[in-house]
Design an enzyme around this catalytic site. Structure first.
Site, PDB file in Angstrom:
ATOM      1  N   ARG A 158      30.308  41.300  32.162  1.00 48.22           N
ATOM      2  CA  ARG A 158      31.564  41.208  32.897  1.00 48.22           C
ATOM      3  C   ARG A 158      31.386  41.668  34.342  1.00 48.22           C
ATOM      4  O   ARG A 158      31.882  41.071  35.288  1.00 48.22           O
ATOM      5  CB  ARG A 158      32.610  42.086  32.206  1.00 48.22           C
ATOM      6  CG  ARG A 158      33.967  42.017  32.847  1.00 48.22           C
ATOM      7  CD  ARG A 158      34.551  40.654  32.585  1.00 48.22           C
ATOM      8  NE  ARG A 158      35.888  40.502  33.132  1.00 48.22           N
ATOM      9  CZ  ARG A 158      36.165  39.824  34.238  1.00 48.22           C
ATOM     10  NH1 ARG A 158      35.193  39.270  34.929  1.00 48.22           N
ATOM     11  NH2 ARG A 158      37.403  39.692  34.632  1.00 48.22           N
TER      12      ARG A 158
ATOM     13  N   CYS B 181      31.709  39.715  37.949  1.00 48.94           N
ATOM     14  CA  CYS B 181      32.653  40.172  38.963  1.00 48.94           C
ATOM     15  C   CYS B 181      31.948  40.326  40.315  1.00 48.94           C
ATOM     16  O   CYS B 181      32.500  39.951  41.346  1.00 48.94           O
ATOM     17  CB  CYS B 181      33.255  41.489  38.500  1.00 48.94           C
ATOM     18  SG  CYS B 181      34.521  42.084  39.588  1.00 48.94           S
TER      19      CYS B 181
HETATM   20  C1  HEC Z   1      37.399  41.038  45.524  1.00 52.06           C
HETATM   21  C2  HEC Z   1      37.914  41.916  44.521  1.00 52.06           C
HETATM   22  C3  HEC Z   1      36.941  42.524  43.527  1.00 52.06           C
HETATM   23  C4  HEC Z   1      35.902  43.377  43.767  1.00 52.06           C
HETATM   24  C5  HEC Z   1      35.362  43.835  45.109  1.00 52.06           C
HETATM   25  C6  HEC Z   1      35.389  43.797  42.464  1.00 52.06           C
HETATM   26  N1  HEC Z   1      36.126  43.194  41.473  1.00 52.06           N
HETATM   27 FE1  HEC Z   1      35.975  43.579  39.478  1.00 52.06          FE
HETATM   28  N2  HEC Z   1      37.428  42.181  39.084  1.00 52.06           N
HETATM   29  C7  HEC Z   1      38.100  41.440  40.052  1.00 52.06           C
HETATM   30  C8  HEC Z   1      39.024  40.530  39.392  1.00 52.06           C
HETATM   31  C9  HEC Z   1      39.946  39.543  40.093  1.00 52.06           C
HETATM   32  C10 HEC Z   1      38.889  40.752  38.004  1.00 52.06           C
HETATM   33  C11 HEC Z   1      39.682  40.053  36.867  1.00 52.06           C
HETATM   34  C12 HEC Z   1      41.068  40.633  36.777  1.00 52.06           C
HETATM   35  C13 HEC Z   1      41.020  42.094  36.418  1.00 52.06           C
HETATM   36  O1  HEC Z   1      40.927  42.453  35.252  1.00 52.06           O
HETATM   37  O2  HEC Z   1      41.025  42.930  37.367  1.00 52.06           O
HETATM   38  C14 HEC Z   1      37.892  41.810  37.851  1.00 52.06           C
HETATM   39  C15 HEC Z   1      37.506  42.353  36.631  1.00 52.06           C
HETATM   40  C16 HEC Z   1      36.628  43.416  36.472  1.00 52.06           C
HETATM   41  C17 HEC Z   1      36.360  44.081  35.224  1.00 52.06           C
HETATM   42  C18 HEC Z   1      36.977  43.755  33.862  1.00 52.06           C
HETATM   43  C19 HEC Z   1      38.239  44.530  33.656  1.00 52.06           C
HETATM   44  C20 HEC Z   1      38.800  44.457  32.254  1.00 52.06           C
HETATM   45  O3  HEC Z   1      39.889  45.002  32.016  1.00 52.06           O
HETATM   46  O4  HEC Z   1      38.199  43.913  31.350  1.00 52.06           O
HETATM   47  C21 HEC Z   1      35.441  45.066  35.488  1.00 52.06           C
HETATM   48  C22 HEC Z   1      34.859  46.048  34.491  1.00 52.06           C
HETATM   49  C23 HEC Z   1      35.146  45.004  36.909  1.00 52.06           C
HETATM   50  N3  HEC Z   1      35.896  43.999  37.466  1.00 52.06           N
HETATM   51  C24 HEC Z   1      34.242  45.837  37.550  1.00 52.06           C
HETATM   52  C25 HEC Z   1      33.934  45.755  38.917  1.00 52.06           C
HETATM   53  C26 HEC Z   1      32.885  46.518  39.551  1.00 52.06           C
HETATM   54  C27 HEC Z   1      31.995  47.534  38.859  1.00 52.06           C
HETATM   55  C28 HEC Z   1      32.869  46.166  40.865  1.00 52.06           C
HETATM   56  C29 HEC Z   1      31.915  46.595  41.948  1.00 52.06           C
HETATM   57  C30 HEC Z   1      30.498  46.433  41.695  1.00 52.06           C
HETATM   58  C31 HEC Z   1      33.944  45.193  41.047  1.00 52.06           C
HETATM   59  N4  HEC Z   1      34.550  44.948  39.842  1.00 52.06           N
HETATM   60  C32 HEC Z   1      34.331  44.645  42.272  1.00 52.06           C
HETATM   61  C33 HEC Z   1      37.976  41.580  41.414  1.00 52.06           C
HETATM   62  C34 HEC Z   1      37.064  42.398  42.073  1.00 52.06           C
END
Ligand code: HEC
Length: 306
Positions: free
Chosen positions: A263, A267
């Site tokens: 996941r 992301c």
């Molecule tokens: C540009 C925005 C953005 C950034 C920067 C970002 N993410 Fe995300 N991430 C998202 C989106 C959109 C989703 C899908 C919707 C949600 O559950 O937040 C997601 C989902 C996730 C999930 C799943 C959440 C769940 O409930 O299952 C994880 C874990 C995650 N991100 C970790 C990270 C990590 C670690 C980083 C940095 C290395 C990161 N993200 C950086 C936008 C971002």
């Protein structure tokens, strides 16, 4: 001479009394409590507190979609904790979870594998990973521990993101959930605290041409929208893995289930960046930090996401 030995033993014993194992998590505990307080305050009343937390969100979003008074226990549901539109289909899907048969596959893998039974005599351990191995001085992830167990027994390592790895982890998660256990991450030494700090630094470091950090989206950004997605909060992010994603399972149910590493890699790639390798030090320390932020929450895996 003898007296000296006795003296120094007493000193060491004294020192370790003073530096109680609990002292090494003081900073992490401060961080965790600050994060929870921030998250709860943010979702207390998004509309009322819009100047502070949601200056760019629309009226419609704040009045009709962001739930008020989100509870601590619900943070583990990701964006379904606050996003009213998503909650309906989330609850509906969870009535007949598409991952049930994959949890069974995970159980069969365990029943058929003596090595796994030996390495994991108790499978209600999802909340205890990742942990800091005080002898090797490194973070051990659940994925890493499972593959080490297999290869030590002369078997082939599994794909770290999906398939058998995800099935077996979903069995571990579901047994842990049934046993009503909580996320229980320990920081018992200066080295463990340093690993936690490196993970935290990774989380807060801005990268890529958009200068985004994980925190930009999942701390300050939590509750806001990116395209059509509501950004979920860091608190609770590691409680419910592996996750069944409708997107992954579209063509074949087996592909729907993925590990936390899968996941996260997805992301990070979505932001045009290169994710740390699944079993790398960076990834494991990042997971260690993230899991600590969910400390004390109920283990809730596997779960469903869009
Ligand atoms: C540009 C925005 C953005 C950034 C920067 C970002 N993410 Fe995300 N991430 C998202 C989106 C959109 C989703 C899908 C919707 C949600 O559950 O937040 C997601 C989902 C996730 C999930 C799943 C959440 C769940 O409930 O299952 C994880 C874990 C995650 N991100 C970790 C990270 C990590 C670690 C980083 C940095 C290395 C990161 N993200 C950086 C936008 C971002």
């Amino acid at each position: 001479m003898l007296l000296n030995v006795v003296k120094s033993t007493v000193l060491v014993a004294l020192a370790s009394c003073i530096m109680n194992a609990n002292d090494f998590n003081v900073q992490a505990e401060k961080d965790r409590i600050a994060l929870i307080d921030y998250t709860i305050a943010k979702f207390e009343d998004g509309d009322k507190n819009r100047d502070k937390f949601f200056p760019y969100s629309t009226d419609d979003e704040l009045k009709n979609n962001i739930q008020k008074n989100v509870k601590y226990e619900d943070l583990r549901k990701g964006n379904y904790a606050f996003n009213k539109q998503g909650q309906y289909s989330y609850n509906e899907i969870n009535e007949m979870p598409p991952y049930d048969e994959l949890v069974e596959k995970g159980e069969e893998l365990y029943e058929d594998n003596k090595a796994l039974q030996k390495c994991f005599p108790d499978v209600t351990v999802a909340g205890d990973y990742p942990y800091f191995d005080e002898e090797k001085k490194e973070v051990v992830s659940l994925t890493g521990a499972i593959n080490k167990c297999l290869t030590d027994a002369g078997q082939k390592a599994w794909n770290e993101k999906k398939g058998k790895m995800a099935f077996f982890q979903s069995y571990i998660a579901s047994e842990t959930k049934d046993a009503e256990k909580k996320v229980n991450i320990q920081i018992n030494s200066a080295e463990a605290a340093a690993a936690y700090e490196r993970g935290k630094e990774f989380y807060y470091t801005q990268r890529g041409y958009l200068k985004l950090s994980c925190a930009t989206c999942h701390v300050q950004g939590a509750g806001k929208r990116v395209r059509n997605e509501s950004l979920s909060q860091l608190a609770g992010h590691t409680t419910h893995f592996p996750v069944f994603r409708l997107k992954w399972g579209k063509d074949k149910v087996e592909n729907g289930l993925g590990t936390l590493e899968r996941r996260m890699a997805g992301c990070v790639k979505d932001q045009g960046q290169v994710p740390p390798k699944t079993n790398s030090k960076e990834m494991k320390e990042l997971l260690y930090f993230m899991a600590y932020m969910s400390n004390g929450m109920n283990v809730d895996g596997p779960d469903v996401r869009k």
